[in-house]
Design a protein around this motif. Sequence first.
Motif, PDB file in Angstrom:
ATOM      1  N   LEU A  35       0.830  -1.201   0.000  1.00 41.97           N
ATOM      2  CA  LEU A  35       0.000   0.000   0.000  1.00 41.97           C
ATOM      3  C   LEU A  35       0.867   1.255   0.000  1.00 41.97           C
ATOM      4  CD1 LEU A  35      -2.981   0.890   0.130  1.00 41.97           C
ATOM      5  CD2 LEU A  35      -2.752   0.933   2.618  1.00 41.97           C
ATOM      6  N   ALA A  36       1.904   1.270   0.820  1.00 41.11           N
ATOM      7  CA  ALA A  36       2.794   2.424   0.893  1.00 41.11           C
ATOM      8  C   ALA A  36       3.585   2.618  -0.399  1.00 41.11           C
ATOM      9  CB  ALA A  36       3.752   2.275   2.078  1.00 41.11           C
ATOM     10  N   LEU A  37       3.940   1.521  -1.066  1.00 37.21           N
ATOM     11  CA  LEU A  37       4.713   1.585  -2.309  1.00 37.21           C
ATOM     12  C   LEU A  37       3.822   1.704  -3.551  1.00 37.21           C
ATOM     13  CD1 LEU A  37       7.366  -1.144  -1.498  1.00 37.21           C
ATOM     14  CD2 LEU A  37       7.767   1.323  -1.676  1.00 37.21           C
ATOM     15  N   GLU A  38       2.508   1.599  -3.325  1.00 44.68           N
ATOM     16  CA  GLU A  38       1.534   1.674  -4.412  1.00 44.68           C
ATOM     17  C   GLU A  38       1.762   0.587  -5.457  1.00 44.68           C
ATOM     18  OE1 GLU A  38       1.417   5.694  -5.905  1.00 44.68           O
ATOM     19  OE2 GLU A  38       1.143   6.516  -3.906  1.00 44.68           O
ATOM     20  N   VAL A  39       1.963  -0.637  -4.964  1.00 49.04           N
ATOM     21  CA  VAL A  39       2.117  -1.811  -5.828  1.00 49.04           C
ATOM     22  C   VAL A  39       1.172  -2.898  -5.319  1.00 49.04           C
ATOM     23  CG1 VAL A  39       4.532  -1.301  -6.404  1.00 49.04           C
ATOM     24  CG2 VAL A  39       4.015  -2.807  -4.473  1.00 49.04           C
ATOM     25  N   SER A  40       0.985  -3.911  -6.118  1.00 50.38           N
ATOM     26  CA  SER A  40       0.156  -5.041  -5.710  1.00 50.38           C
ATOM     27  C   SER A  40       0.900  -5.873  -4.661  1.00 50.38           C
ATOM     28  CB  SER A  40      -0.148  -5.915  -6.927  1.00 50.38           C
ATOM     29  OG  SER A  40      -0.734  -7.128  -6.506  1.00 50.38           O
ATOM     30  N   PRO A  41       0.207  -6.329  -3.636  1.00 51.69           N
ATOM     31  CA  PRO A  41       0.861  -7.199  -2.648  1.00 51.69           C
ATOM     32  C   PRO A  41       1.452  -8.463  -3.263  1.00 51.69           C
ATOM     33  CG  PRO A  41      -1.271  -6.466  -1.831  1.00 51.69           C
ATOM     34  CD  PRO A  41      -1.167  -6.022  -3.258  1.00 51.69           C
ATOM     35  N   THR A  42       0.911  -8.899  -4.393  1.00 56.40           N
ATOM     36  CA  THR A  42       1.423 -10.116  -5.033  1.00 56.40           C
ATOM     37  C   THR A  42       2.865  -9.945  -5.495  1.00 56.40           C
ATOM     38  OG1 THR A  42       0.524  -9.480  -7.186  1.00 56.40           O
ATOM     39  CG2 THR A  42      -0.861 -10.865  -5.775  1.00 56.40           C
ATOM     40  N   LEU A  43       3.318  -8.723  -5.652  1.00 53.44           N
ATOM     41  CA  LEU A  43       4.709  -8.468  -6.032  1.00 53.44           C
ATOM     42  C   LEU A  43       5.665  -9.109  -5.031  1.00 53.44           C
ATOM     43  CD1 LEU A  43       6.673  -6.866  -7.952  1.00 53.44           C
ATOM     44  CD2 LEU A  43       6.540  -5.040  -6.275  1.00 53.44           C
ATOM     45  N   ASN A  65      13.667  -0.828  -2.832  1.00 53.97           N
ATOM     46  CA  ASN A  65      14.347   0.025  -1.856  1.00 53.97           C
ATOM     47  C   ASN A  65      13.566   1.318  -1.675  1.00 53.97           C
ATOM     48  OD1 ASN A  65      16.101   2.124  -0.821  1.00 53.97           O
ATOM     49  ND2 ASN A  65      17.778   0.689  -1.105  1.00 53.97           N
ATOM     50  N   GLU A  66      13.294   1.684  -0.430  1.00 48.99           N
ATOM     51  CA  GLU A  66      12.495   2.882  -0.187  1.00 48.99           C
ATOM     52  C   GLU A  66      13.167   4.147  -0.705  1.00 48.99           C
ATOM     53  OE1 GLU A  66      12.393   4.529   3.984  1.00 48.99           O
ATOM     54  OE2 GLU A  66      13.214   2.553   4.397  1.00 48.99           O
ATOM     55  N   GLY A  67      14.494   4.205  -0.760  1.00 54.16           N
ATOM     56  CA  GLY A  67      15.183   5.386  -1.267  1.00 54.16           C
ATOM     57  C   GLY A  67      15.028   5.563  -2.765  1.00 54.16           C
ATOM     58  N   SER A  68      14.592   4.529  -3.441  1.00 56.71           N
ATOM     59  CA  SER A  68      14.428   4.582  -4.898  1.00 56.71           C
ATOM     60  C   SER A  68      13.092   5.171  -5.323  1.00 56.71           C
ATOM     61  CB  SER A  68      14.544   3.178  -5.490  1.00 56.71           C
ATOM     62  OG  SER A  68      15.787   2.610  -5.177  1.00 56.71           O
ATOM     63  N   GLN A  69      12.172   5.304  -4.409  1.00 57.29           N
ATOM     64  CA  GLN A  69      10.832   5.743  -4.767  1.00 57.29           C
ATOM     65  C   GLN A  69      10.783   7.082  -5.496  1.00 57.29           C
ATOM     66  OE1 GLN A  69       8.120   3.701  -4.617  1.00 57.29           O
ATOM     67  NE2 GLN A  69       9.778   2.291  -4.110  1.00 57.29           N
ATOM     68  N   PRO A  70      11.549   8.103  -5.091  1.00 61.04           N
ATOM     69  CA  PRO A  70      11.503   9.364  -5.854  1.00 61.04           C
ATOM     70  C   PRO A  70      11.945   9.182  -7.310  1.00 61.04           C
ATOM     71  CG  PRO A  70      12.540   9.729  -3.731  1.00 61.04           C
ATOM     72  CD  PRO A  70      12.369   8.242  -3.882  1.00 61.04           C
ATOM     73  N   TYR A  71      12.923   8.330  -7.542  1.00 58.58           N
ATOM     74  CA  TYR A  71      13.397   8.083  -8.909  1.00 58.58           C
ATOM     75  C   TYR A  71      12.351   7.318  -9.720  1.00 58.58           C
ATOM     76  CZ  TYR A  71      17.820   9.500  -6.929  1.00 58.58           C
ATOM     77  OH  TYR A  71      18.807  10.210  -6.306  1.00 58.58           O
ATOM     78  N   LEU A  72      11.699   6.369  -9.081  1.00 57.10           N
ATOM     79  CA  LEU A  72      10.666   5.611  -9.767  1.00 57.10           C
ATOM     80  C   LEU A  72       9.472   6.504 -10.114  1.00 57.10           C
ATOM     81  CD1 LEU A  72      10.830   2.343  -7.659  1.00 57.10           C
ATOM     82  CD2 LEU A  72      11.662   2.685  -9.988  1.00 57.10           C
ATOM     83  N   ALA A  78       7.832  10.730 -16.359  1.00 56.95           N
ATOM     84  CA  ALA A  78       8.397  10.819 -17.707  1.00 56.95           C
ATOM     85  C   ALA A  78       7.586   9.982 -18.680  1.00 56.95           C
ATOM     86  CB  ALA A  78       9.863  10.373 -17.694  1.00 56.95           C
ATOM     87  N   GLU A  79       7.218   8.788 -18.267  1.00 57.89           N
ATOM     88  CA  GLU A  79       6.425   7.912 -19.138  1.00 57.89           C
ATOM     89  C   GLU A  79       5.064   8.528 -19.437  1.00 57.89           C
ATOM     90  OE1 GLU A  79       5.136   3.266 -19.377  1.00 57.89           O
ATOM     91  OE2 GLU A  79       4.931   4.270 -17.445  1.00 57.89           O
ATOM     92  N   LYS A  80       4.412   9.049 -18.398  1.00 60.71           N
ATOM     93  CA  LYS A  80       3.096   9.667 -18.595  1.00 60.71           C
ATOM     94  C   LYS A  80       3.179  10.902 -19.485  1.00 60.71           C
ATOM     95  CE  LYS A  80       0.838   8.066 -14.393  1.00 60.71           C
ATOM     96  NZ  LYS A  80       0.251   8.454 -13.104  1.00 60.71           N
TER      97      LYS A  80
END
Length: 105
Positions: A35-43, A65-72, A78-80
Amino acid sequence: MKLSQRSGVARSLISQLENGKRQSTGIDTIYRLALALEVSPTLFLNNEPPSNVHYKEDLSPFVLNEGSQPYLRLAQKAEKSGLSPDLLGELIDIIVRLRSTPPLS
């Protein structure tokens, strides 16, 4: 905000999971991290990346990695915005070159 704060999961537990010192955790923890990472739990439930996510195994620690979230999030923006990975890479190269060039006097 840090992943531990967003998810309510102890930083020490997140660190153990990231570093492979702990191989499993409860479903509640998985749900809160997802939920915090905004991904499916199945990941988190498979050893293999989901079939719709195409990244090499060496990117898995970066993605989780939580530090990667701003880059992701920037990559997602960029994709959008319609920027191709090639164009984004070129823009990064330009920025790196500009930052390494001494200012004109």
